[in-house]
Design a protein around this motif. Structure first.
Motif, PDB file in Angstrom:
ATOM      1  N   TYR A 187      -5.545  -7.649  -3.329  1.00 41.37           N
ATOM      2  CA  TYR A 187      -4.415  -5.824  -3.404  1.00 41.37           C
ATOM      3  C   TYR A 187      -6.106  -4.851  -4.313  1.00 41.37           C
ATOM      4  O   TYR A 187      -4.869  -3.804  -3.667  1.00 41.37           O
ATOM      5  CB  TYR A 187      -3.742  -6.262  -5.268  1.00 41.37           C
TER       6      TYR A 187
ATOM      7  N   VAL B 212      -5.356  -1.611  -1.771  1.00 42.86           N
ATOM      8  CA  VAL B 212      -5.207  -0.529  -2.446  1.00 42.86           C
ATOM      9  C   VAL B 212      -6.774   0.491  -2.303  1.00 42.86           C
ATOM     10  O   VAL B 212      -6.646   1.777  -2.944  1.00 42.86           O
ATOM     11  CB  VAL B 212      -4.548   0.332  -2.906  1.00 42.86           C
TER      12      VAL B 212
ATOM     13  N   GLU C 152       0.680  -0.995  -0.290  1.00 39.02           N
ATOM     14  CA  GLU C 152       0.084   0.261  -0.222  1.00 39.02           C
ATOM     15  C   GLU C 152       0.725   1.494   0.148  1.00 39.02           C
ATOM     16  O   GLU C 152       0.304   2.314  -1.135  1.00 39.02           O
ATOM     17  CB  GLU C 152      -0.562   0.102   0.975  1.00 39.02           C
TER      18      GLU C 152
ATOM     19  N   HIS D  97       2.069   1.742  -3.742  1.00 40.72           N
ATOM     20  CA  HIS D  97       1.096   2.694  -4.239  1.00 40.72           C
ATOM     21  C   HIS D  97       1.111   3.862  -4.137  1.00 40.72           C
ATOM     22  O   HIS D  97       0.784   4.813  -4.728  1.00 40.72           O
ATOM     23  CB  HIS D  97      -0.598   1.397  -4.146  1.00 40.72           C
ATOM     24  N   HIS D  98       0.765   4.279  -2.567  1.00 40.45           N
ATOM     25  CA  HIS D  98       0.332   5.329  -2.180  1.00 40.45           C
ATOM     26  C   HIS D  98       1.558   6.656  -3.135  1.00 40.45           C
ATOM     27  O   HIS D  98       1.187   7.602  -3.608  1.00 40.45           O
ATOM     28  CB  HIS D  98       0.382   5.988  -1.221  1.00 40.45           C
TER      29      HIS D  98
END
Length: 311
Positions: free
Chosen positions: A226, A230, A182, A185-186
């Motif tokens: 996933y 997220v 995560e 991802h961010h």
């Protein structure tokens, strides 16, 4: 005799005012484009009628009149050169932007830990702020260090290191656990947002989708896990995630179809590649990936990342 003698000096005398006006009109006609019968012959006869050579008549300035357009054509070039010079002078006269002042706390961190805060940034372990305060109480104040660490963590170079999925490091430079999916991802989303501010009309969405797809594969999670991990309130970001997951599903379906075709063919990998006009190495990698997809565990492994969210 008297009439003849008096006529001679009159021809040598200066033409009367009316004749001067007529000559001026003829000159205007010549400059405006005279007829072949009247204007051209008048321009050739007029110089012979002028007795004073020290002051040439106006019609002899036809050559100068022909040069005026050339000077007018050259004038814009000169003005353009002057404009360029003025523009360069104004650009040089404008004050240059002063370089951004570096936080002195970050400078001190660079002196203490060049392998972490130097030319190469790496993700830092969680809790490194408290560890820095404990190691260097005489160097840092708590509030100053907090501000400096926030600036470091928000920098583009640090976000690039996190988005690349590099391992976190402690203050001694040891690599620890990888960055959580995560967080990767961010970091990818934030870097994309910053690029959009500089890209004008360039479409960066395909690059974002491809990068998230790679992050999903590197995370070790299946696509559903996933997506749950997220998912956010931003519908645009969720749509990008869905697009990346759909692309991964399509690729997995193609690999599975190739594996089935290979199993049904009864041929070796080399023969199968030759039959479909593919490279042997490419077929081998695709088949290995398809077999790994089949063997990947489903239920236990995908449910594990959901536990923190439930708590």
């Amino acid at each position: 005799m008297t009439d003849a003698s008096t006529a001679t000096p009159k021809t040598n005398a200066r033409p009367p005012r009316r004749q001067q006006l007529d000559m001026a009109d003829q000159l205007k006609q010549l400059q405006a484009g005279p007829d072949a019968d009247s204007g051209t012959s008048t321009g050739a006869e007029t110089p012979a009628q002028q007795p004073r050579q020290s002051r040439p008549p106006r019609q002899n300035n036809q050559g100068a009149g022909n040069q005026r357009p050339q000077r007018q054509q050259q004038q814009p070039r000169k003005q353009g050169a002057q404009g360029q010079a003025q523009g360069q002078g104004q650009a040089a006269a404008q004050p240059q932007r002063a370089p951004r002042k570096v936080n002195p706390v970050l400078e001190r961190l660079f002196e203490l830990y060049p392998q972490l805060f130097g030319a190469r940034f790496v993700p830092l372990k969680l809790g490194v702020y408290e560890e820095l305060l404990a190691r260097h109480p005489e160097d840092f104040k708590a509030e100053d260090l907090k501000i400096a660490m926030g600036q470091h963590a928000r920098s583009t170079r640090y976000l690039e290191a996190v988005a690349a999925g590099l391992a976190r490091h402690d203050l001694d430079g040891n690599a620890l656990d990888p960055v959580a999916p995560e967080h990767v991802h961010h970091a990818i989303l934030e870097l994309h947002r910053r690029r959009l501010q500089r890209a004008n009309s360039e479409d960066l969405r395909p690059q974002l989708v491809a990068r998230i797809a790679k992050a999903v594969e590197a995370s070790g999670l299946d696509r559903e896990a996933y997506a749950v991990l997220v998912r956010s309130r931003d519908e645009n970001n969720n749509a990008v995630v869905d697009e990346a997951l759909a692309e991964l599903a399509q690729q997995a379906a193609k690999r599975e179809a190739l594996l089935r075709a290979f199993e049904a063919s009864g041929r070796s990998e080399q023969e199968f590649a030759d039959m479909y006009g593919m490279k042997h190495g490419e077929v081998t990698r695709t088949l290995q990936r398809a077999r790994a997809d089949r063997e990947a565990p489903a239920a236990p492994a995908v449910e594990a990342p959901e536990a923190p969210a439930a708590d």
